[in-house]
Design an enzyme around this catalytic site. Sequence first.
Site, PDB file in Angstrom:
ATOM      1  CD  GLU A 120      -7.532   3.391   7.092  1.00  0.00           C
ATOM      2  OE1 GLU A 120      -6.616   3.797   7.819  1.00  0.00           O
ATOM      3  OE2 GLU A 120      -7.737   3.853   5.959  1.00  0.00           O
ATOM      4  CG  ASN A 147     -14.159  12.101   5.859  1.00  0.00           C
ATOM      5  OD1 ASN A 147     -12.935  12.144   6.022  1.00  0.00           O
ATOM      6  ND2 ASN A 147     -14.888  13.181   5.607  1.00  0.00           N
ATOM      7  CG  ASP A 170      -2.575   9.545   3.814  1.00  0.00           C
ATOM      8  OD1 ASP A 170      -1.723   8.651   3.730  1.00  0.00           O
ATOM      9  OD2 ASP A 170      -3.796   9.299   3.919  1.00  0.00           O
ATOM     10  CG  ASP A 206       7.105   9.910   8.179  1.00  0.00           C
ATOM     11  OD1 ASP A 206       5.898  10.193   8.295  1.00  0.00           O
ATOM     12  OD2 ASP A 206       7.577   9.388   7.154  1.00  0.00           O
ATOM     13  CD  GLU A 299       8.034   4.830  14.447  1.00  0.00           C
ATOM     14  OE1 GLU A 299       7.002   4.269  14.859  1.00  0.00           O
ATOM     15  OE2 GLU A 299       8.832   5.419  15.181  1.00  0.00           O
TER      16      GLU A 299
HETATM   17  C1  LIG Z   1      -0.062   6.743   6.280  1.00  0.00           C
HETATM   18  S1  LIG Z   1      -1.347   5.774   6.872  1.00  0.00           S
HETATM   19  C2  LIG Z   1      -0.920   5.520   8.584  1.00  0.00           C
HETATM   20  C3  LIG Z   1      -1.542   4.307   9.193  1.00  0.00           C
HETATM   21  C4  LIG Z   1      -1.299   4.047  10.674  1.00  0.00           C
HETATM   22  N1  LIG Z   1      -1.828   5.096  11.529  1.00  0.00           N
HETATM   23  C5  LIG Z   1       0.158   3.797  10.969  1.00  0.00           C
HETATM   24  O1  LIG Z   1       0.732   4.559  11.734  1.00  0.00           O
HETATM   25  O2  LIG Z   1       0.723   2.856  10.446  1.00  0.00           O
HETATM   26  C6  LIG Z   1      -2.697   6.918   6.960  1.00  0.00           C
HETATM   27  C7  LIG Z   1      -4.053   6.238   6.944  1.00  0.00           C
HETATM   28  O3  LIG Z   1      -5.066   7.182   7.169  1.00  0.00           O
HETATM   29  C8  LIG Z   1      -6.205   6.823   6.404  1.00  0.00           C
HETATM   30  N2  LIG Z   1      -7.020   8.049   6.248  1.00  0.00           N
HETATM   31  C9  LIG Z   1      -6.630   9.189   5.651  1.00  0.00           C
HETATM   32  N3  LIG Z   1      -7.586  10.106   5.734  1.00  0.00           N
HETATM   33  C10 LIG Z   1      -8.623   9.538   6.415  1.00  0.00           C
HETATM   34  C11 LIG Z   1      -9.913   9.997   6.805  1.00  0.00           C
HETATM   35  N4  LIG Z   1     -10.320  11.233   6.526  1.00  0.00           N
HETATM   36  N5  LIG Z   1     -10.702   9.165   7.481  1.00  0.00           N
HETATM   37  C12 LIG Z   1     -10.296   7.900   7.776  1.00  0.00           C
HETATM   38  N6  LIG Z   1      -9.091   7.405   7.424  1.00  0.00           N
HETATM   39  C13 LIG Z   1      -8.268   8.218   6.753  1.00  0.00           C
HETATM   40  C14 LIG Z   1      -5.615   6.302   5.112  1.00  0.00           C
HETATM   41  O4  LIG Z   1      -6.519   5.449   4.439  1.00  0.00           O
HETATM   42  C15 LIG Z   1      -4.369   5.572   5.611  1.00  0.00           C
HETATM   43  O5  LIG Z   1      -4.620   4.215   5.845  1.00  0.00           O
END
Ligand SMILES: C[S@@+](CC[C@H](N)C(=O)[O-])C[C@H]1O[C@@H](n2cnc3c(N)ncnc32)[C@H](O)[C@@H]1O
Length: 317
Positions: A120, A147, A170, A206, A299
């Site tokens: 994360e 990343n 995302d 979703d 969710e």
């Molecule tokens: C919409 S959230 C979902 C969080 C969790 N998986 C859940 O289901 O509740 C997406 C997460 O992915 C992280 N993220 C997005 N791109 C990333 C990357 N390239 N490397 C690490 N984390 C990433 C964002 O910071 C965010 O916290």
Amino acid sequence: MSSEPPSPDSAPGSTPAQHAHGHNHQPDPELYRTEPVSFVRRGDRLTTRRQRTWDRAAGTYIVDVPRDRATTSVAEGTRIDWAQVFGRSAPLVVDIGSGLGESTVQGAVDHPDWDLISVEVYTPGLAAMLVQVEDRELGNVRGVQANAPEVLDRLLPAGGVQEVWVFFPDPWHKTRHHKRRLVSPAFADRVARVLAPGGVLRLATDWSSYAVHMREVMQSHPAFENVHPGRAAGAGSPLTRVRLEGRELQVGAQPVAPRVGTLRAGVSEATAGASVQDPVDHDGGWAPRFEGRPLTSFESKALNAGRLVFDLTYRRR
Ligand SMILES: C[S@@+](CC[C@H](N)C(=O)[O-])C[C@H]1O[C@@H](n2cnc3c(N)ncnc32)[C@H](O)[C@@H]1O
């Protein structure tokens, strides 16, 4: 976190000097190889409890990563001996974009015999997870603040991972932002490299348009097979339901106009684009909800807004 980020921000690791040079021959720190990153930098402010926990526990549970240019990068040539980090050799599960860490923590509680790596970029998310890790005295969790594609390429051994989880990445709704989506053919290659034969990739989203994209990417990848081929096709498909029931009437903060003459009124633009003529999903292949996936705020928000959740599971051949 799941709403559309406004716009990619400035490079996290770039220095003022870099910006000052008109002819900068350095690689753009927002890119990894030639790919834009799938996140935007958000506020890293911590609540008092999370800050205290972070100060006390990050040294133990957050793996120290040598950086390249950006603060979320991983320096080339970095190697991590995970058996040494965890103090044992156990099946490795990698939760990518773990948010507040609910699924990582759940996995660690349910499977004390597994070691879980939470990937994360968002500090408050990792700090929230550390609060749980400490409260529950979990020795089988580590966080990596970097990343995800770089973590897959540089920090994980080939064939050394049992499961990779990507839950609610995302969505990057706009067509011009689709290249920022985490799940892509290059991402599938990276996951294929780290998974052991028989290991699995679990995906959940979703958003129907991302679900269709994930399914296309994974179905066409030679290293993977769908664990649930053809499941939930036709009228029972969540995709058919989303299309016919008009369940994605808001994309990001934007209301979606029905596409008259293409699909029935109320059908999601995100799902359909202009080209879907037949709203019935004849292919299916959706997995049952993974029981190891706790109900997160993302969710819940999706379900409250009337959206459906798509699960996919692919096995490394
Ligand atoms: C919409 S959230 C979902 C969080 C969790 N998986 C859940 O289901 O509740 C997406 C997460 O992915 C992280 N993220 C997005 N791109 C990333 C990357 N390239 N490397 C690490 N984390 C990433 C964002 O910071 C965010 O916290």
